[in-house]
Design a protein around this motif. Sequence first.
Motif, PDB file in Angstrom:
ATOM      1  N   ALA A   1       8.852 -10.433  -7.789  1.00 15.01           N
ATOM      2  CA  ALA A   1       8.569 -11.110  -9.056  1.00 15.01           C
ATOM      3  C   ALA A   1       7.108 -11.532  -9.197  1.00 15.01           C
ATOM      4  CB  ALA A   1       9.484 -12.320  -9.223  1.00 15.01           C
ATOM      5  N   GLU A   2       6.431 -11.794  -8.080  1.00 11.98           N
ATOM      6  CA  GLU A   2       5.035 -12.245  -8.129  1.00 11.98           C
ATOM      7  C   GLU A   2       4.029 -11.088  -7.971  1.00 11.98           C
ATOM      8  OE1 GLU A   2       4.147 -15.390  -8.954  1.00 11.98           O
ATOM      9  OE2 GLU A   2       6.320 -15.588  -9.262  1.00 11.98           O
ATOM     10  N   MET A   3       4.511  -9.876  -7.839  1.00  8.80           N
ATOM     11  CA  MET A   3       3.624  -8.720  -7.675  1.00  8.80           C
ATOM     12  C   MET A   3       2.711  -8.589  -8.905  1.00  8.80           C
ATOM     13  SD  MET A   3       4.913  -4.959  -6.566  1.00  8.80           S
ATOM     14  CE  MET A   3       3.756  -3.709  -6.025  1.00  8.80           C
ATOM     15  N   ILE A   4       1.442  -8.309  -8.687  1.00  6.86           N
ATOM     16  CA  ILE A   4       0.495  -8.202  -9.798  1.00  6.86           C
ATOM     17  C   ILE A   4       0.951  -7.140 -10.794  1.00  6.86           C
ATOM     18  CG2 ILE A   4      -1.869  -7.584 -10.429  1.00  6.86           C
ATOM     19  CD1 ILE A   4      -2.792  -8.941  -7.846  1.00  6.86           C
ATOM     20  N   LEU A   5       1.544  -6.056 -10.310  1.00  7.48           N
ATOM     21  CA  LEU A   5       2.039  -5.011 -11.206  1.00  7.48           C
ATOM     22  C   LEU A   5       3.023  -5.583 -12.231  1.00  7.48           C
ATOM     23  CD1 LEU A   5       2.067  -1.968 -11.862  1.00  7.48           C
ATOM     24  CD2 LEU A   5       3.996  -1.758 -10.278  1.00  7.48           C
ATOM     25  N   VAL A   6       3.795  -6.579 -11.833  1.00  8.06           N
ATOM     26  CA  VAL A   6       4.758  -7.217 -12.725  1.00  8.06           C
ATOM     27  C   VAL A   6       4.052  -8.174 -13.683  1.00  8.06           C
ATOM     28  CG1 VAL A   6       6.741  -8.800 -12.807  1.00  8.06           C
ATOM     29  CG2 VAL A   6       6.652  -6.971 -11.085  1.00  8.06           C
ATOM     30  N   LYS A   7       3.073  -8.899 -13.170  1.00  8.08           N
ATOM     31  CA  LYS A   7       2.408  -9.937 -13.955  1.00  8.08           C
ATOM     32  C   LYS A   7       1.244  -9.419 -14.799  1.00  8.08           C
ATOM     33  CE  LYS A   7       3.767 -13.904 -11.417  1.00  8.08           C
ATOM     34  NZ  LYS A   7       4.303 -14.733 -12.474  1.00  8.08           N
ATOM     35  N   ASN A   8       0.570  -8.351 -14.337  1.00  9.90           N
ATOM     36  CA  ASN A   8      -0.589  -7.802 -15.049  1.00  9.90           C
ATOM     37  C   ASN A   8      -0.555  -6.281 -14.914  1.00  9.90           C
ATOM     38  OD1 ASN A   8      -3.018  -7.182 -16.237  1.00  9.90           O
ATOM     39  ND2 ASN A   8      -4.279  -8.350 -14.819  1.00  9.90           N
ATOM     40  N   SER A   9       0.372  -5.670 -15.605  1.00 11.48           N
ATOM     41  CA  SER A   9       0.597  -4.233 -15.430  1.00 11.48           C
ATOM     42  C   SER A   9      -0.553  -3.370 -15.940  1.00 11.48           C
ATOM     43  CB  SER A   9       1.905  -3.816 -16.100  1.00 11.48           C
ATOM     44  OG  SER A   9       1.830  -4.029 -17.489  1.00 11.48           O
ATOM     45  N   ARG A  10      -1.520  -3.942 -16.630  1.00 18.05           N
ATOM     46  CA  ARG A  10      -2.632  -3.154 -17.158  1.00 18.05           C
ATOM     47  C   ARG A  10      -3.766  -2.961 -16.144  1.00 18.05           C
ATOM     48  NH1 ARG A  10      -2.648  -1.780 -22.311  1.00 18.05           N
ATOM     49  NH2 ARG A  10      -4.914  -1.662 -22.323  1.00 18.05           N
ATOM     50  N   LEU A  11      -3.825  -3.761 -15.104  1.00 18.09           N
ATOM     51  CA  LEU A  11      -4.906  -3.673 -14.123  1.00 18.09           C
ATOM     52  C   LEU A  11      -4.758  -2.396 -13.298  1.00 18.09           C
ATOM     53  CD1 LEU A  11      -7.384  -5.232 -13.089  1.00 18.09           C
ATOM     54  CD2 LEU A  11      -5.875  -6.358 -11.453  1.00 18.09           C
ATOM     55  N   SER A  12      -5.788  -1.551 -13.304  1.00 24.50           N
ATOM     56  CA  SER A  12      -5.681  -0.202 -12.723  1.00 24.50           C
ATOM     57  C   SER A  12      -5.800  -0.146 -11.204  1.00 24.50           C
ATOM     58  CB  SER A  12      -6.729   0.718 -13.343  1.00 24.50           C
ATOM     59  OG  SER A  12      -8.032   0.262 -13.026  1.00 24.50           O
ATOM     60  N   VAL A  13      -6.411  -1.154 -10.602  1.00 25.32           N
ATOM     61  CA  VAL A  13      -6.520  -1.247  -9.144  1.00 25.32           C
ATOM     62  C   VAL A  13      -6.178  -2.682  -8.785  1.00 25.32           C
ATOM     63  CG1 VAL A  13      -8.049  -1.069  -7.139  1.00 25.32           C
ATOM     64  CG2 VAL A  13      -8.325   0.535  -9.048  1.00 25.32           C
ATOM     65  N   GLN A  14      -5.231  -2.862  -7.868  1.00 23.51           N
ATOM     66  CA  GLN A  14      -4.765  -4.213  -7.570  1.00 23.51           C
ATOM     67  C   GLN A  14      -4.271  -4.327  -6.131  1.00 23.51           C
ATOM     68  OE1 GLN A  14      -0.535  -4.437  -9.577  1.00 23.51           O
ATOM     69  NE2 GLN A  14      -1.982  -3.530 -11.007  1.00 23.51           N
ATOM     70  N   PRO A  15      -4.372  -5.529  -5.566  1.00 25.31           N
ATOM     71  CA  PRO A  15      -3.861  -5.731  -4.212  1.00 25.31           C
ATOM     72  C   PRO A  15      -2.341  -5.808  -4.185  1.00 25.31           C
ATOM     73  CG  PRO A  15      -4.739  -7.787  -5.067  1.00 25.31           C
ATOM     74  CD  PRO A  15      -5.001  -6.736  -6.111  1.00 25.31           C
ATOM     75  N   VAL A  16      -1.790  -5.494  -3.027  1.00 28.41           N
ATOM     76  CA  VAL A  16      -0.352  -5.560  -2.767  1.00 28.41           C
ATOM     77  C   VAL A  16      -0.189  -6.333  -1.458  1.00 28.41           C
ATOM     78  CG1 VAL A  16       1.693  -4.174  -2.214  1.00 28.41           C
ATOM     79  CG2 VAL A  16       0.066  -3.347  -3.934  1.00 28.41           C
ATOM     80  N   THR A  17       0.716  -7.293  -1.409  1.00 24.76           N
ATOM     81  CA  THR A  17       0.919  -8.058  -0.178  1.00 24.76           C
ATOM     82  C   THR A  17       1.680  -7.214   0.848  1.00 24.76           C
ATOM     83  OG1 THR A  17       3.053  -9.005  -0.796  1.00 24.76           O
ATOM     84  CG2 THR A  17       1.059 -10.216  -1.518  1.00 24.76           C
ATOM     85  N   ASP A  18       1.646  -7.654   2.098  1.00 21.89           N
ATOM     86  CA  ASP A  18       2.396  -6.961   3.154  1.00 21.89           C
ATOM     87  C   ASP A  18       3.890  -6.888   2.811  1.00 21.89           C
ATOM     88  OD1 ASP A  18      -0.033  -6.897   4.470  1.00 21.89           O
ATOM     89  OD2 ASP A  18       0.576  -8.173   6.132  1.00 21.89           O
ATOM     90  N   ALA A  19       4.445  -8.001   2.358  1.00 20.18           N
ATOM     91  CA  ALA A  19       5.875  -8.038   2.038  1.00 20.18           C
ATOM     92  C   ALA A  19       6.204  -7.107   0.866  1.00 20.18           C
ATOM     93  CB  ALA A  19       6.305  -9.469   1.718  1.00 20.18           C
ATOM     94  N   GLU A  20       5.345  -7.089  -0.154  1.00 17.15           N
ATOM     95  CA  GLU A  20       5.555  -6.195  -1.297  1.00 17.15           C
ATOM     96  C   GLU A  20       5.486  -4.734  -0.851  1.00 17.15           C
ATOM     97  OE1 GLU A  20       3.550  -9.257  -4.564  1.00 17.15           O
ATOM     98  OE2 GLU A  20       2.360  -7.611  -3.731  1.00 17.15           O
ATOM     99  N   TRP A  21       4.508  -4.444   0.019  1.00 16.86           N
ATOM    100  CA  TRP A  21       4.343  -3.080   0.536  1.00 16.86           C
ATOM    101  C   TRP A  21       5.628  -2.606   1.224  1.00 16.86           C
ATOM    102  CZ3 TRP A  21       0.895   0.767   0.072  1.00 16.86           C
ATOM    103  CH2 TRP A  21       0.978   1.814   0.990  1.00 16.86           C
TER     104      TRP A  21
END
Length: 139
Positions: A108-128
């Motif tokens: 739920a807190e993944m940047i892809l969910v919160k800001n899907s327009r950002l073309s390059v973004q970090p991913v946490t270890d847990a999300e990965w």
Amino acid sequence: MAYWLFKSEPSTWSWQDQQDKGEAGEEWDGVRNYQARNFMREMKLGDKGFFYHSQKEKAVVGIVEVCAESHPDSTTDDERWECVDIKAVRSFKEPVTLDQIKAEESLAEMILVKNSRLSVQPVTDAEWKRVCEMGKTDP
């Protein structure tokens, strides 16, 4: 090692295009967003990333690796813009859609969910780890 997500419109640059570049990889050029550029400046050789098809598909389809750290973007003479080079590592056994990611409470807190327009973004270890599990793909 850090993890990232790289978004591309498959009609412009697809997962197949990325795979066809082989070990040499390809510049992740054309990014004109300061936040995305700053994320690329943080990347190190060997960092891994999700390759995400935007537009209609909206799915993580593969894993890439940073094979060249931040350098001037060859598509512009404007010194403000930099990029990294990435190479394909492996395809996802099963693509993981944005809808699946949004439905997963742990993402739920993944940047892809919160800001899907950002073309390059970090991913946490847990999300990965979770997205790789969802795609039945070795991290």
